[in-house]
Every structure is written in structure tokens, then in C-alpha cells.
Scaffold this motif. Sequence first.
Motif, PDB file in Angstrom:
ATOM      1  N   SER A  54      -9.972  -0.885  -1.940  1.00 48.44           N
ATOM      2  CA  SER A  54      -9.475  -1.855  -0.850  1.00 48.44           C
ATOM      3  C   SER A  54     -10.038  -3.318  -1.278  1.00 48.44           C
ATOM      4  O   SER A  54      -9.237  -4.353  -1.010  1.00 48.44           O
ATOM      5  CB  SER A  54     -10.157  -1.233   0.403  1.00 48.44           C
ATOM      6  OG  SER A  54      -9.512  -0.298   0.775  1.00 48.44           O
ATOM      7  N   THR A  92      -9.997  -1.450   6.262  1.00 46.21           N
ATOM      8  CA  THR A  92     -10.905  -2.422   5.184  1.00 46.21           C
ATOM      9  C   THR A  92     -10.329  -3.692   4.670  1.00 46.21           C
ATOM     10  O   THR A  92     -11.081  -4.666   4.805  1.00 46.21           O
ATOM     11  CB  THR A  92     -11.402  -1.442   4.100  1.00 46.21           C
ATOM     12  OG1 THR A  92     -12.031  -0.280   4.557  1.00 46.21           O
ATOM     13  CG2 THR A  92     -12.345  -2.269   2.932  1.00 46.21           C
ATOM     14  N   ILE A  93      -9.090  -3.630   4.429  1.00 47.79           N
ATOM     15  CA  ILE A  93      -8.514  -4.851   3.941  1.00 47.79           C
ATOM     16  C   ILE A  93      -8.396  -6.068   4.891  1.00 47.79           C
ATOM     17  O   ILE A  93      -8.959  -7.156   4.744  1.00 47.79           O
ATOM     18  CB  ILE A  93      -7.116  -4.665   3.373  1.00 47.79           C
ATOM     19  CG1 ILE A  93      -7.246  -3.730   1.917  1.00 47.79           C
ATOM     20  CG2 ILE A  93      -6.387  -5.873   2.890  1.00 47.79           C
ATOM     21  CD1 ILE A  93      -5.844  -3.176   1.353  1.00 47.79           C
ATOM     22  N   TYR A 143      -8.042   2.141   4.216  1.00 46.64           N
ATOM     23  CA  TYR A 143      -7.573   1.085   3.483  1.00 46.64           C
ATOM     24  C   TYR A 143      -7.042  -0.035   4.139  1.00 46.64           C
ATOM     25  O   TYR A 143      -7.588  -1.044   3.906  1.00 46.64           O
ATOM     26  CB  TYR A 143      -6.316   1.523   2.412  1.00 46.64           C
ATOM     27  CG  TYR A 143      -6.646   2.057   1.051  1.00 46.64           C
ATOM     28  CD1 TYR A 143      -6.637   1.405  -0.070  1.00 46.64           C
ATOM     29  CD2 TYR A 143      -6.913   3.565   1.333  1.00 46.64           C
ATOM     30  CE1 TYR A 143      -7.316   1.862  -1.294  1.00 46.64           C
ATOM     31  CE2 TYR A 143      -7.397   4.088  -0.381  1.00 46.64           C
ATOM     32  CZ  TYR A 143      -7.352   3.074  -1.517  1.00 46.64           C
ATOM     33  OH  TYR A 143      -7.724   3.767  -2.684  1.00 46.64           O
ATOM     34  N   TYR A 144      -6.202   0.367   5.334  1.00 47.65           N
ATOM     35  CA  TYR A 144      -5.491  -0.758   6.092  1.00 47.65           C
ATOM     36  C   TYR A 144      -6.755  -1.617   6.916  1.00 47.65           C
ATOM     37  O   TYR A 144      -6.793  -2.884   7.029  1.00 47.65           O
ATOM     38  CB  TYR A 144      -4.499  -0.105   6.834  1.00 47.65           C
ATOM     39  CG  TYR A 144      -3.840  -1.250   7.868  1.00 47.65           C
ATOM     40  CD1 TYR A 144      -2.795  -1.818   7.293  1.00 47.65           C
ATOM     41  CD2 TYR A 144      -4.181  -1.357   9.079  1.00 47.65           C
ATOM     42  CE1 TYR A 144      -1.845  -2.602   7.980  1.00 47.65           C
ATOM     43  CE2 TYR A 144      -3.692  -2.233   9.925  1.00 47.65           C
ATOM     44  CZ  TYR A 144      -2.522  -2.964   9.432  1.00 47.65           C
ATOM     45  OH  TYR A 144      -1.705  -3.987   9.866  1.00 47.65           O
ATOM     46  N   LEU A 168       0.805  -1.114   0.056  1.00 43.72           N
ATOM     47  CA  LEU A 168       0.068  -0.024  -0.045  1.00 43.72           C
ATOM     48  C   LEU A 168       0.759   1.243  -0.057  1.00 43.72           C
ATOM     49  O   LEU A 168       1.652   1.412   0.907  1.00 43.72           O
ATOM     50  CB  LEU A 168      -0.802  -0.007   1.350  1.00 43.72           C
ATOM     51  CG  LEU A 168      -1.760  -1.129   1.593  1.00 43.72           C
ATOM     52  CD1 LEU A 168      -2.619  -0.867   2.812  1.00 43.72           C
ATOM     53  CD2 LEU A 168      -2.804  -1.442   0.242  1.00 43.72           C
ATOM     54  N   CYS A 225      -3.075   4.565  -2.427  1.00 44.06           N
ATOM     55  CA  CYS A 225      -4.378   4.598  -1.533  1.00 44.06           C
ATOM     56  C   CYS A 225      -4.808   6.108  -1.762  1.00 44.06           C
ATOM     57  O   CYS A 225      -4.934   6.826  -0.793  1.00 44.06           O
ATOM     58  CB  CYS A 225      -3.727   4.490  -0.059  1.00 44.06           C
ATOM     59  SG  CYS A 225      -2.984   2.889   0.204  1.00 44.06           S
ATOM     60  N   THR A 257     -12.631   4.416  -1.525  1.00 45.36           N
ATOM     61  CA  THR A 257     -11.669   3.902  -0.665  1.00 45.36           C
ATOM     62  C   THR A 257     -11.991   2.464  -0.724  1.00 45.36           C
ATOM     63  O   THR A 257     -10.965   1.621  -0.574  1.00 45.36           O
ATOM     64  CB  THR A 257     -11.464   4.777   0.380  1.00 45.36           C
ATOM     65  OG1 THR A 257     -11.286   6.213   0.175  1.00 45.36           O
ATOM     66  CG2 THR A 257     -10.863   4.016   1.529  1.00 45.36           C
TER      67      THR A 257
END
Length: 267
Positions: A257, A57-58, A54-55, A42, A118, A253
Amino acid sequence: MKKYIFGFLILALTSYAFVEKKPIQEHKITTKTHSRMNTLGLIGGTSWHSTIDYYRTINQTINDHFGNNTNPPLIVYTLNQAEVHRYQIENKWDSIATMLVTAALNLNKAGASAVLFCANTPHKVYDDVQAKLDFPVIHIADATAQAIHEKGLKKVLFLGTKYSMEEPFITKRIEDNGIEVLVPKKKKQIEELHRIIQEELTYGIIDKESKKYVLGIIAEAIAAGAQGVVLGCTEFPLMIFQEDLEVPAFNTTEIHSKAGVDYILKN
């Protein structure tokens, strides 16, 4: 006296021997069987607020997929946003491309077999960056177009920075998938949306009047036939939510993701 004490100890030990001993139950952790996951890099920091989304959600999507606390192999590289903004103002997009290439190569050396930016705006130099890499950069517009198709929509409003609204590096890629994309036509609107992003949202500031302004622009587009709204700046989801709208909102976003998750789980 010693005799009595010795007798008491014998009695206690004998009694303990007849106490029913319950077996210790083992704590079992059920883990869903899975094959090796792909490592994703990322490139964040533009802004760090959306990078956190992002972090999160993933990781959450991977947890949900496996039904436990399995974490994905993620590596994060944070860009200096102040430097990125300075290069944007100076129109030094080649310098931004160099920053992105350097970040991607470092992530690759660390084990990432693919990367994603991102944010939407860095995709302005996507082609230049991808040309210098021998591993994929997952494009945000491709994932967004797919999400729009899944809703069966043909016409959407796109909101983002002035770069992504005035230039076609995101909107055309969506249009190439058979989707009509509207953007605000008034220069004043574009500049104000850009200001809200740069001076408020990137600092985590949510202003009620600014939100009202954005919703007003969305209402105009819906009146002009927009069937959905693409939140084409990864900071807009910090302000605009699905419950604020009468049409589908496309949170880039979240969409991007999920595209990252698809790559991680790809065999």
C-alpha cells in the motif's frame, strides 16, 4: 393604541441600531499545497477483506502526508474470488492472467496510470500480465525487499499460500535483492497454512488454534536463524500482529500500500 405600538417599534429599532455588532468569523480550512496526484488502480477481491485494508491504508497515509482530509485518486476493481479459486484448483493460471489483464485495462480506461494486485498470489502471473500492458503494475516483492533492507536484515521467513511458498515468483524476487528467504519445509505445514488462508482468513475467520499453529511455525524458523517474518499473504495480517512476535514482521499489505502511495505522490 396604534400610537403606542408605533412608538414602541421605533424605540426597539433605535435600540438595535446601537447594539454592538460582532463580525462573523470565517471558518478557515488550511490545505497543504500539493501538485496533481497520479491515479492508481487497485485490483482487489482476493480477498475483499485485505482489499479494504489496502484502501484504508492508502487513504490514511495520504491524509497523514497532507495533514488534512485530502483523498487520493483511487479506482477499485473487484475480482470474483470464487472464480479465481476455481481456476487455481484447475491450474488455469492463464485464465487468472486474463482476468487480471481485463481488470487492469478497465482501470486504465477509467483513468488509472498504474495498478497493483491487492494480494501476493496473483503475482504468479505478473510477467504475463505486465507484458500485455503499457503501464506499470507495482510488484509486491520489490516493495517488500526494500522494507527488509531498511531493517538491515539478511534472512527472513516467508509465509503465504502454497503457491507462493512452493513456487519462486515472490521468494526469488526477494532473494534477487540479496536476502535469504526461508519457507516451511514440511508439506503438511504448507498445506495447513494454505487451508487456514483459504478456509478461514479469506472469510474473515480468526481461529485461536490456527493462530497458535502459525506462531509455532514462526518460532521454528526463528530458531533456524530467521531475523524477520514476511506475512506473504495479505490475509495473514488479519491474524498475526507485530506484538505477537519477537522479530520484525513485514506486513505485505501495508508495505505494498505504501508503495502505491509513493506512486500516487510521484511527480
